[in-house]
Design a protein around this motif. Structure first.
Motif, PDB file in Angstrom:
ATOM      1  N   PRO A 187       0.837  -1.208   0.000  1.00 39.89           N
ATOM      2  CA  PRO A 187       0.000   0.000   0.000  1.00 39.89           C
ATOM      3  C   PRO A 187       0.870   1.256   0.000  1.00 39.89           C
ATOM      4  N   GLN A 188       0.435   2.252  -0.746  1.00 42.35           N
ATOM      5  CA  GLN A 188       1.203   3.479  -0.874  1.00 42.35           C
ATOM      6  C   GLN A 188       0.508   4.640  -0.171  1.00 42.35           C
ATOM      7  N   ARG A 189       1.299   5.601   0.236  1.00 44.22           N
ATOM      8  CA  ARG A 189       0.760   6.813   0.828  1.00 44.22           C
ATOM      9  C   ARG A 189      -0.133   7.507  -0.192  1.00 44.22           C
ATOM     10  N   GLY A 190      -1.364   7.803   0.201  1.00 43.14           N
ATOM     11  CA  GLY A 190      -2.314   8.428  -0.709  1.00 43.14           C
ATOM     12  C   GLY A 190      -3.346   7.469  -1.267  1.00 43.14           C
ATOM     13  N   ASP A 191      -3.129   6.160  -1.137  1.00 48.16           N
ATOM     14  CA  ASP A 191      -4.117   5.182  -1.614  1.00 48.16           C
ATOM     15  C   ASP A 191      -5.401   5.296  -0.812  1.00 48.16           C
ATOM     16  N   VAL A 192      -6.538   5.148  -1.498  1.00 51.52           N
ATOM     17  CA  VAL A 192      -7.837   5.069  -0.827  1.00 51.52           C
ATOM     18  C   VAL A 192      -8.141   3.582  -0.645  1.00 51.52           C
ATOM     19  N   ILE A 193      -8.299   3.154   0.600  1.00 52.85           N
ATOM     20  CA  ILE A 193      -8.464   1.730   0.883  1.00 52.85           C
ATOM     21  C   ILE A 193      -9.767   1.465   1.636  1.00 52.85           C
ATOM     22  N   VAL A 194     -10.284   0.262   1.432  1.00 55.98           N
ATOM     23  CA  VAL A 194     -11.381  -0.250   2.239  1.00 55.98           C
ATOM     24  C   VAL A 194     -10.781  -1.287   3.177  1.00 55.98           C
ATOM     25  N   PHE A 195     -11.181  -1.238   4.440  1.00 52.96           N
ATOM     26  CA  PHE A 195     -10.580  -2.118   5.439  1.00 52.96           C
ATOM     27  C   PHE A 195     -11.602  -2.456   6.517  1.00 52.96           C
ATOM     28  N   ARG A 196     -11.303  -3.494   7.258  1.00 51.62           N
ATOM     29  CA  ARG A 196     -12.135  -3.860   8.401  1.00 51.62           C
ATOM     30  C   ARG A 196     -11.693  -3.038   9.602  1.00 51.62           C
ATOM     31  N   LEU A 197     -12.664  -2.402  10.244  1.00 49.49           N
ATOM     32  CA  LEU A 197     -12.366  -1.559  11.398  1.00 49.49           C
ATOM     33  C   LEU A 197     -11.681  -2.394  12.479  1.00 49.49           C
ATOM     34  N   PRO A 198     -10.501  -2.001  12.940  1.00 49.49           N
ATOM     35  CA  PRO A 198      -9.762  -2.830  13.910  1.00 49.49           C
ATOM     36  C   PRO A 198     -10.554  -3.181  15.164  1.00 49.49           C
ATOM     37  N   LYS A 199     -11.334  -2.253  15.688  1.00 51.16           N
ATOM     38  CA  LYS A 199     -12.050  -2.538  16.932  1.00 51.16           C
ATOM     39  C   LYS A 199     -13.321  -3.349  16.710  1.00 51.16           C
ATOM     40  N   ASP A 200     -13.793  -3.437  15.452  1.00 54.78           N
ATOM     41  CA  ASP A 200     -14.980  -4.221  15.128  1.00 54.78           C
ATOM     42  C   ASP A 200     -14.880  -4.653  13.666  1.00 54.78           C
ATOM     43  N   PRO A 201     -14.247  -5.809  13.389  1.00 57.48           N
ATOM     44  CA  PRO A 201     -14.003  -6.239  12.009  1.00 57.48           C
ATOM     45  C   PRO A 201     -15.266  -6.487  11.187  1.00 57.48           C
ATOM     46  N   LYS A 202     -16.436  -6.487  11.823  1.00 59.83           N
ATOM     47  CA  LYS A 202     -17.680  -6.653  11.058  1.00 59.83           C
ATOM     48  C   LYS A 202     -18.023  -5.380  10.291  1.00 59.83           C
ATOM     49  N   ILE A 203     -17.370  -4.274  10.614  1.00 60.70           N
ATOM     50  CA  ILE A 203     -17.652  -2.992   9.979  1.00 60.70           C
ATOM     51  C   ILE A 203     -16.544  -2.658   8.979  1.00 60.70           C
ATOM     52  N   ASP A 204     -16.936  -2.272   7.775  1.00 63.93           N
ATOM     53  CA  ASP A 204     -15.988  -1.863   6.742  1.00 63.93           C
ATOM     54  C   ASP A 204     -15.895  -0.336   6.714  1.00 63.93           C
ATOM     55  N   TYR A 205     -14.671   0.173   6.645  1.00 61.07           N
ATOM     56  CA  TYR A 205     -14.420   1.603   6.549  1.00 61.07           C
ATOM     57  C   TYR A 205     -13.677   1.891   5.251  1.00 61.07           C
ATOM     58  N   ILE A 206     -13.758   3.132   4.802  1.00 61.68           N
ATOM     59  CA  ILE A 206     -12.960   3.585   3.665  1.00 61.68           C
ATOM     60  C   ILE A 206     -12.277   4.888   4.051  1.00 61.68           C
ATOM     61  N   LYS A 207     -10.952   4.923   3.887  1.00 64.88           N
ATOM     62  CA  LYS A 207     -10.167   6.110   4.219  1.00 64.88           C
ATOM     63  C   LYS A 207      -8.964   6.176   3.287  1.00 64.88           C
ATOM     64  N   ARG A 208      -8.195   7.242   3.435  1.00 61.75           N
ATOM     65  CA  ARG A 208      -6.972   7.411   2.648  1.00 61.75           C
ATOM     66  C   ARG A 208      -5.749   7.149   3.532  1.00 61.75           C
ATOM     67  N   ILE A 209      -4.796   6.395   2.988  1.00 63.39           N
ATOM     68  CA  ILE A 209      -3.552   6.139   3.729  1.00 63.39           C
ATOM     69  C   ILE A 209      -2.736   7.422   3.776  1.00 63.39           C
TER      70      ILE A 209
END
Length: 308
Positions: free
Chosen positions: A149-171
């Protein structure tokens, strides 16, 4: 502000795949051969009866089955029952969807404004599942190395505190980086991130204008949004999270050292995003993939296109 917990669609799809697969194999190796044998037997009986009637001179007046009648009888006996059409018949379709969704691209819908102005509520996006390496569905075992993964990539990931929830943010921060965000200015490894002022951004949801900038992270240029009225510090304070001791919070913002195997992420809507500032770092194993295109937004079609 992000996606709500939902049914594990991958697991549901896998269960359907197994069920329809069992019926598909049963159809191929048991039910279909059984119907062919029954059809063959029925045709043989009809032909035997026709031959016997013909020998008795009773071939007239439709008393003897025609070739069309025999063929119709064959098709009727060999016809697949409805319950196999809805099980075995769906297996190839479900298999293709499962493989595409697991190894090629997965669809997501943007539910909030935390990534505005890059992504807006209602955006339907596709996430590249092989960019960072293929993973075995459900078990999440890495099959291929892939790119980092590179700085600036927009990623979808499982929220660390609750992996049932998907988040989208920028690295924003890579492993080993020192990330500072104080007085609403991003600094990485001691170097201020380049920002170029743009015309104000009008948010139709809040009917408000916000400050907008073009930010450059690595090779990525993207827009960010700032609310001058919002305080610079983490409102409500950060939560307790793994490696919390690697972050220092103050009245101006924070400074964090990104631990190995983790990433620091932020929303482009900097003052309206629950991100790493609040709940900590994203472990590499939690990353689902890289968001790369908005393929539809029924209320804002102009947003369709590649994600920067």
């Amino acid at each position: 502000m992000e996606t709500a917990p939902s049914v594990n669609f991958t697991l549901l799809l896998f269960i359907l795949l197994v069920i329809t697969g069992v019926f598909w194999f049963a159809e191929r190796w048991y039910f279909a051969p059984q119907r062919r044998r029954a059809a063959k037997s029925a045709v043989a009986q009809l032909e035997e009866r026709r031959s016997a009637l013909q020998k008795q001179g009773l071939a007239a007046d439709g008393a003897v089955a025609s070739d069309a009648d025999i063929e119709a009888a064959r098709e009727r006996v060999q016809r697949q029952p409805w319950w196999l059409e809805w099980t075995a018949g769906l297996f190839p379709v479900i298999l293709v969807v499962f493989l595409l969704r697991s190894f090629v691209a997965e669809p997501f819908k943007i539910p909030s404004g935390s990534m505005e102005p890059t992504l807006v509520p209602g955006d339907l996006i596709l996430v590249n599942k092989f960019e960072y390496g293929l993973r075995l569905p459900l078990l999440d075992t890495r099959l291929t190395p892939g790119a980092l993964p590179q700085r600036g990539d927009v990623i979808v990931f499982r929220l660390p505190k609750d992996p049932k929830i998907d988040y989208i943010k920028r690295i924003v921060g890579l492993p080993g980086d020192t990330v500072s965000y104080e007085n609403k200015h991003l600094v990485i490894n001691g170097k201020p991130v380049q920002e170029t002022p743009l015309p104000d951004y009008f948010d139709p949801n809040t009917m408000t204008y916000y400050k907008q900038y073009m930010e450059k992270l690595g090779t990525h240029e993207h827009r960010i949004m700032i609310n001058p009225m919002a305080p610079p510090y983490v409102i409500g304070g950060p939560e307790s999270f793994p490696h919390r001791d690697m972050c220092h919070y103050n009245a101006e913002g924070f400074v964090c050292k990104v631990p190995a195997g983790n990433y620091f992420v932020m929303g482009d809507n900097r003052d309206n995003s629950l991100d790493s500032r609040y709940w900590g770092f994203v472990p590499e194993r939690n990353i689902i993939g890289k968001a790369f295109v908005v393929w539809m937004n029924f209320s804002a079609p102009k947003n369709i296109g590649l994600i920067h």
